[in-house]
Enzyme design. Sequence first.
Site, PDB file in Angstrom:
ATOM      1  N   TRP A 105       0.831  -1.209   0.000  1.00 50.88           N
ATOM      2  CA  TRP A 105       0.000   0.000   0.000  1.00 50.88           C
ATOM      3  C   TRP A 105       0.861   1.252   0.000  1.00 50.88           C
ATOM      4  CZ3 TRP A 105      -4.363  -1.098  -1.883  1.00 50.88           C
ATOM      5  CH2 TRP A 105      -5.046  -2.272  -1.533  1.00 50.88           C
ATOM      6  N   ASP A 175      -1.460   6.683   6.303  1.00 51.46           N
ATOM      7  CA  ASP A 175      -2.526   5.771   5.888  1.00 51.46           C
ATOM      8  C   ASP A 175      -2.756   4.835   7.074  1.00 51.46           C
ATOM      9  OD1 ASP A 175      -4.119   3.762   4.862  1.00 51.46           O
ATOM     10  OD2 ASP A 175      -2.784   3.256   3.186  1.00 51.46           O
ATOM     11  N   LYS A 199     -12.086  -1.890   7.214  1.00 50.55           N
ATOM     12  CA  LYS A 199     -11.377  -2.784   8.145  1.00 50.55           C
ATOM     13  C   LYS A 199     -11.874  -2.583   9.576  1.00 50.55           C
ATOM     14  CE  LYS A 199      -8.367  -3.144   4.530  1.00 50.55           C
ATOM     15  NZ  LYS A 199      -7.727  -2.248   3.576  1.00 50.55           N
TER      16      LYS A 199
HETATM   17  C1  PLP Z   1      -7.129  -1.852   2.397  1.00 50.42           C
HETATM   18  C2  PLP Z   1      -6.062  -0.851   2.390  1.00 50.42           C
HETATM   19  C3  PLP Z   1      -5.958   0.138   1.393  1.00 50.42           C
HETATM   20  C4  PLP Z   1      -6.883   0.186   0.197  1.00 50.42           C
HETATM   21  O1  PLP Z   1      -8.088   0.714   0.559  1.00 50.42           O
HETATM   22  P1  PLP Z   1      -9.221   1.013  -0.530  1.00 50.42           P
HETATM   23  O2  PLP Z   1     -10.277   1.604   0.343  1.00 50.42           O
HETATM   24  O3  PLP Z   1      -9.608  -0.306  -1.128  1.00 50.42           O
HETATM   25  O4  PLP Z   1      -8.686   1.946  -1.529  1.00 50.42           O
HETATM   26  C5  PLP Z   1      -4.955   1.068   1.496  1.00 50.42           C
HETATM   27  N1  PLP Z   1      -4.083   1.052   2.510  1.00 50.42           N
HETATM   28  C6  PLP Z   1      -4.134   0.122   3.486  1.00 50.42           C
HETATM   29  C7  PLP Z   1      -3.138   0.140   4.597  1.00 50.42           C
HETATM   30  C8  PLP Z   1      -5.130  -0.851   3.449  1.00 50.42           C
HETATM   31  O5  PLP Z   1      -5.180  -1.788   4.411  1.00 50.42           O
END
Ligand code: PLP
Length: 364
Positions: A105, A175, A199
């Site tokens: 990511w 993030d 999540k």
């Molecule tokens: C799941 C995830 C993403 C992607 O998220 P989307 O909402 O599908 O764009 C990005 N960064 C992390 C750390 C994730 O766990």
Amino acid sequence: MLASKRAYNFNAGPSALPLPVLEKAQAELVDFKGLGMSVMEISHRSKDFDAVYNQTVALLKELMGISENYEVLLLQGGASLQFAMVPINFLLPGKKASYCLTGSWSEKAFKEAKMVGEAYEAASAKDTNYTYIPALSDLKYDQSDAYLHITTNNTIFGTEWQEYPDTGNVPLIADMSSDILSRPIDVNKFSLIYAGAQKNLGPSGVTVVIVRKDLLEKANKKVLTMLSYDTHVKNGSMFNTPPTFAFYMMGLVLEWVKEQGGVDVIYKRNLEKAALIYDTIDASGGFYKGHAQPDSRSLMNITFRLGSEELEKKFLAEAKAAGFVGLNGHRSVGGCRASAYNAVPIEACQALKDFMIKFQKANG
Ligand SMILES: *Cc1c(COP(=O)(O)O)cnc(C)c1O
């Protein structure tokens, strides 16, 4: 099995939601607050929906201790759109941004930044297939940088930052998609936090952005309307029609977190849940091998391998037959991954531990 035929759900995302949240949504579905309609059928410009939105944002502020220095936005496009929006708004010409690479990511976020402007690596753990979080003292960034970007929990590799850098005047951007609200954090260390909801916060379709007002003042003014944070601040996250049901569901999840006793209580539970599985890995004498180095282990995503791919296939097949869902590792790591997000009950982790021990006895 858990109550009402609920699976042992270790899905990586979208992932488990608390059962009381689903039950409340079910009870309110057809007739929301006596309106004779579901929450999905009312206008996003109505007083009733305003209440849903305001309550959701207020709960997030309360649970995370977000001060008045920040704006809280609920956006669309997932964390993936934030990979682009962050540099589009804050990586101004003549500036550089630093990205710490700790997994897939963060690589994706870095790629977007390089398309917008000048971005470089603060540090990278790619040499080991991302088994660790680089030491804070090894992070490279400059006091004149636009920002430093980190990914606090690496969902695919199962590593998590245990402490965050003090970046001085450099805005720290994170993030937090897969560990937001799983542990207490000091929001004041960050200039911007973003997280896809699917999540720890609710269903997919909504992305939380927590952004400090002094960073917003520095944003690029020439940005397409929908990609500008300013648009969403000025319109209370409702410049266009938002995913109303996802906002509502997120509100219910936040209420549930509060009812549990807040983030501190959730964190203690997460420590216990993760320990059940990590202790099983560590006590297995090498039968189970954790992917992450112990000092970088994630509380949310527990990644491990078995002695051979054949044995892993057998483990996953038998786990599936025993009612466990979502234990397949991501293809870039292989093996197994148990995602024990906030809504995964401790009973599910205990059941997984028991299953792992039983499987080792039969196959060790
Ligand atoms: C799941 C995830 C993403 C992607 O998220 P989307 O909402 O599908 O764009 C990005 N960064 C992390 C750390 C994730 O766990």
